[in-house]
Design a protein around this motif. Structure first.
Motif, PDB file in Angstrom:
ATOM      1  N   LEU A  73       7.329  -7.756  -2.823  1.00 44.84           N
ATOM      2  CA  LEU A  73       6.054  -7.103  -3.067  1.00 44.84           C
ATOM      3  C   LEU A  73       5.255  -7.613  -4.248  1.00 44.84           C
ATOM      4  O   LEU A  73       5.753  -8.209  -5.222  1.00 44.84           O
ATOM      5  N   PRO A  74       3.951  -7.414  -4.208  1.00 38.63           N
ATOM      6  CA  PRO A  74       2.986  -7.872  -5.274  1.00 38.63           C
ATOM      7  C   PRO A  74       3.335  -6.979  -6.505  1.00 38.63           C
ATOM      8  O   PRO A  74       4.149  -5.544  -6.424  1.00 38.63           O
ATOM      9  N   ALA A 100       5.481   0.867  -8.274  1.00 34.98           N
ATOM     10  CA  ALA A 100       5.393   2.179  -7.572  1.00 34.98           C
ATOM     11  C   ALA A 100       4.949   1.782  -6.311  1.00 34.98           C
ATOM     12  O   ALA A 100       4.091   2.164  -5.655  1.00 34.98           O
ATOM     13  N   PRO A 101       6.308   1.438  -5.534  1.00 34.49           N
ATOM     14  CA  PRO A 101       6.028   1.069  -4.140  1.00 34.49           C
ATOM     15  C   PRO A 101       5.261   2.089  -3.255  1.00 34.49           C
ATOM     16  O   PRO A 101       4.745   1.869  -2.201  1.00 34.49           O
ATOM     17  N   TRP A 102       5.477   3.445  -3.514  1.00 32.46           N
ATOM     18  CA  TRP A 102       4.965   4.414  -2.746  1.00 32.46           C
ATOM     19  C   TRP A 102       3.520   4.540  -2.538  1.00 32.46           C
ATOM     20  O   TRP A 102       2.889   5.190  -1.850  1.00 32.46           O
ATOM     21  N   GLU A 103       3.061   3.963  -3.579  1.00 28.37           N
ATOM     22  CA  GLU A 103       1.472   3.786  -3.604  1.00 28.37           C
ATOM     23  C   GLU A 103       0.840   2.912  -2.726  1.00 28.37           C
ATOM     24  O   GLU A 103      -0.525   2.870  -2.612  1.00 28.37           O
ATOM     25  N   GLN A 104       1.756   1.863  -2.017  1.00 26.40           N
ATOM     26  CA  GLN A 104       1.272   1.078  -1.128  1.00 26.40           C
ATOM     27  C   GLN A 104       2.282   1.227   0.199  1.00 26.40           C
ATOM     28  O   GLN A 104       2.794   0.118   0.122  1.00 26.40           O
ATOM     29  N   PRO A 105       1.927   2.476   0.667  1.00 25.41           N
ATOM     30  CA  PRO A 105       3.136   2.353   1.960  1.00 25.41           C
ATOM     31  C   PRO A 105       3.119   1.418   3.052  1.00 25.41           C
ATOM     32  O   PRO A 105       4.136   0.987   3.372  1.00 25.41           O
ATOM     33  N   ASP A 106       2.054   0.762   3.206  1.00 24.00           N
ATOM     34  CA  ASP A 106       2.049  -0.140   4.521  1.00 24.00           C
ATOM     35  C   ASP A 106       2.766  -1.373   3.858  1.00 24.00           C
ATOM     36  O   ASP A 106       3.405  -2.042   4.457  1.00 24.00           O
ATOM     37  N   LEU A 107       2.733  -1.711   2.669  1.00 22.98           N
ATOM     38  CA  LEU A 107       3.243  -3.098   2.162  1.00 22.98           C
ATOM     39  C   LEU A 107       4.829  -2.831   2.209  1.00 22.98           C
ATOM     40  O   LEU A 107       5.465  -3.473   2.470  1.00 22.98           O
ATOM     41  N   LEU A 108       5.212  -1.534   1.689  1.00 21.54           N
ATOM     42  CA  LEU A 108       6.479  -1.124   1.663  1.00 21.54           C
ATOM     43  C   LEU A 108       7.198  -1.255   2.948  1.00 21.54           C
ATOM     44  O   LEU A 108       8.348  -1.595   2.839  1.00 21.54           O
ATOM     45  N   ARG A 109       6.563  -0.577   3.825  1.00 21.71           N
ATOM     46  CA  ARG A 109       7.128  -0.463   5.270  1.00 21.71           C
ATOM     47  C   ARG A 109       7.204  -1.873   5.762  1.00 21.71           C
ATOM     48  O   ARG A 109       8.482  -2.188   6.353  1.00 21.71           O
ATOM     49  N   TYR A 168      13.780   0.572   2.341  1.00 27.30           N
ATOM     50  CA  TYR A 168      13.772   1.290   0.832  1.00 27.30           C
ATOM     51  C   TYR A 168      13.287   2.682   0.984  1.00 27.30           C
ATOM     52  O   TYR A 168      12.227   2.995   1.926  1.00 27.30           O
ATOM     53  N   PRO A 169      13.399   3.670   0.297  1.00 29.51           N
ATOM     54  CA  PRO A 169      13.032   5.170   0.260  1.00 29.51           C
ATOM     55  C   PRO A 169      11.406   4.986   0.343  1.00 29.51           C
ATOM     56  O   PRO A 169      10.764   4.363  -0.493  1.00 29.51           O
ATOM     57  N   ARG A 170      10.795   5.748   1.065  1.00 32.51           N
ATOM     58  CA  ARG A 170       9.296   5.801   1.122  1.00 32.51           C
ATOM     59  C   ARG A 170       8.731   6.465   0.130  1.00 32.51           C
ATOM     60  O   ARG A 170       7.685   6.064  -0.352  1.00 32.51           O
TER      61      ARG A 170
END
Length: 476
Positions: free
Chosen positions: A428-429, A435-444, A450-452
């Motif tokens: 991830l950048p 705070a990966p939940w702020e960029q859900p598309d990247l996280l997915r 990883y938890p959404r």
């Protein structure tokens, strides 16, 4: 030559070992003995990580004794009965040991000392763990300190660099008297959990030699710049001496003297900051001695009525195993599981998440740390958890709630710590790594497992904690 049992406990060293020194200087033949008696430690029997470390440390101590011509008896059973039987078998005139300060152990040791003396043996204990005994420092009113700054100011004013004692190159052999040979560590201590502790030994070397190596490494590489680097999660900016100090593989007096003797090349701010960390260790032991209920209950009695949340098992398990959805928290919990240790700044972050955002009583966290930390020290563990929860001595106010995203950005600015321990987020950048939940598309796309979302919304969790604290104040 008469004999003395030198009863090793959490002082697994020969250097600057006051019980061993007393035996030799008084002309007694020292008989080194360790007794494994976890059921005598009250509600805080050693955890699995401590047992794994202890086995290695005892093996190292045994090897050092044998190299000097002595040997270590490792026994399992009730401490008093074992000491009495061993004294009768060997004809020992004395039993010598260094003091411990856990409430159950203090009470047990007082009974043991009394019983041994009544039986005609010389029983004596020594300070081998602290810079000051807990009864040596008090406020002007004669009360124990509950705030660190005046405690440490008083301690520094009174402290003098002590004379330390070097272990002799040779020790007399206990084979000159009748001492049992059919004892071994395998019979006395439980075997480690298979493979679980493998990662511990990539970072640590248990035993006295490992403690000296850790101190030398810290003096050579990390003391200079310590005041700034100690909070950076991904850097080796701390001493990592805590397990060695807990098991007494090196004396705190030796460590403190080495820091002071480090020379003019070390900035006073770095030296003083590290000495203050030793002071916090000292403070924790003094508080526990004077307030022996603190491992079980809040020091601040106001929190007896605090509205803690019900500890849901699924939430606790997610926190324990690094699945909270908050990267810096998950990184810390995974580091703990794999290495038996966690960076001190991260300990505060994960503890704040549990006790403030989830509003779970600190005891649940303290128990998990107790089982998984190689430096699981009852005084320090209790102090750390009560400090973060806001319930203890000189604690952070309960309304101080760490924001884990802000903390990660400040103390892991390039995301290296998160990337190491939560590798599914490494692609991830940088902003999304905090705070990966702020960029859900990247996280997915990059970390589908990883938890959404975090366990609780950060703002909502903070607000619920503040409201619970406000309700507590209204009822008082």
């Amino acid at each position: 030559m008469g004999a003395a049992l030198v009863w090793f406990r959490d002082d697994l060293r020969l250097d600057d070992q006051p019980a061993l020194r007393a035996a030799l200087e008084r002309g007694w033949l020292p008989i080194p003995v360790y007794i494994h008696a976890p059921d005598e430690e009250g509600g805080w029997a050693p955890g699995a990580a401590s047992d794994a470390w202890r086995r290695r440390s005892l093996a190292a101590l045994s090897a050092e004794l044998e190299r000097r011509g002595s040997r270590l008896l490792v026994l399992h059973g009730p401490s008093l009965g074992t000491l009495q039987a061993l004294a009768a078998l060997t004809g020992a005139e004395a039993v010598l040991w260094t003091r411990r300060y856990e409430p159950a152990i203090e009470q047990r040791d007082a009974r043991i000392k009394r019983s041994l003396r009544q039986a005609g043996l010389h029983a004596e204990s020594f300070n081998g763990s602290l810079l000051f005994e807990p009864w040596e420092l008090a406020t002007k009113q004669g009360d124990p300190y509950r705030v660190f700054t005046p405690f440490w100011r008083s301690a520094r004013a009174q402290w003098r660099v002590p004379e330390t004692w070097d272990a002799p190159a040779q020790l007399p052999s206990p084979d000159a008297i009748e001492a049992p040979h059919d004892v071994s560590m395998d019979h006395a201590l439980p075997a480690p959990v298979p493979a679980w502790d493998t990662g511990f030994w990539k970072r640590f070397n248990a035993g006295e030699a490992g403690a000296r190596e850790a101190l030398a490494r810290f003096l050579g590489a990390s003391l200079d710049g310590y005041a700034a680097a100690r909070d950076m999660a991904a850097e080796a900016g701390t001493s990592r001496l805590s397990p060695h100090l807990h098991f007494g593989e090196i004396s705190v007096q030796r460590v403190a003297a080495s820091i002071i003797d480090a020379g003019d090349g070390v900035a006073p701010a770095d030296r003083d900051r590290f000495l203050a960390e030793l002071g916090w260790r000292e403070f924790a032991h003094h508080v526990m001695h004077h307030f022996p209920h603190v491992p079980e209950r809040d020091l601040d009695p106001r929190f007896e009525d605090f509205r803690w949340a019900r500890p849901l098992q699924a939430r606790l398990d997610a926190w324990r195993h690094g699945r909270t959805g908050v990267p810096i928290v998950d990184a810390g919990m995974r580091e703990l599981w794999h290495t038996g240790w966690m960076h001190n700044r991260v300990r505060m972050i994960v503890a704040s998440w549990l006790t403030k955002h989830l509003r779970v009583h600190w005891q649940h966290g303290a128990r998990w740390f107790w089982d998984t930390l190689v430096d699981a020290d009852l005084a320090n563990n209790t102090q750390g958890w009560q400090w973060t929860a806001g319930t203890g001595a000189d604690a952070a106010p309960y309304f101080r709630v760490f924001n884990p995203v802000t903390q990660a950005r400040k103390f892991d600015p390039d995301g290296a710590y998160v990337a190491r321990w939560v590798p599914e987020l490494a692609a991830l950048p940088l902003p999304a790594r905090f705070a990966p939940w702020e960029q859900p598309d990247l996280l997915r796309r990059h970390a589908p497992g990883y938890p959404r979302m975090p366990q609780v919304d950060l703002a909502e969790g903070r607000q619920a904690a503040l409201e619970a604290f406000a309700a507590l104040k209204r009822t008082r």
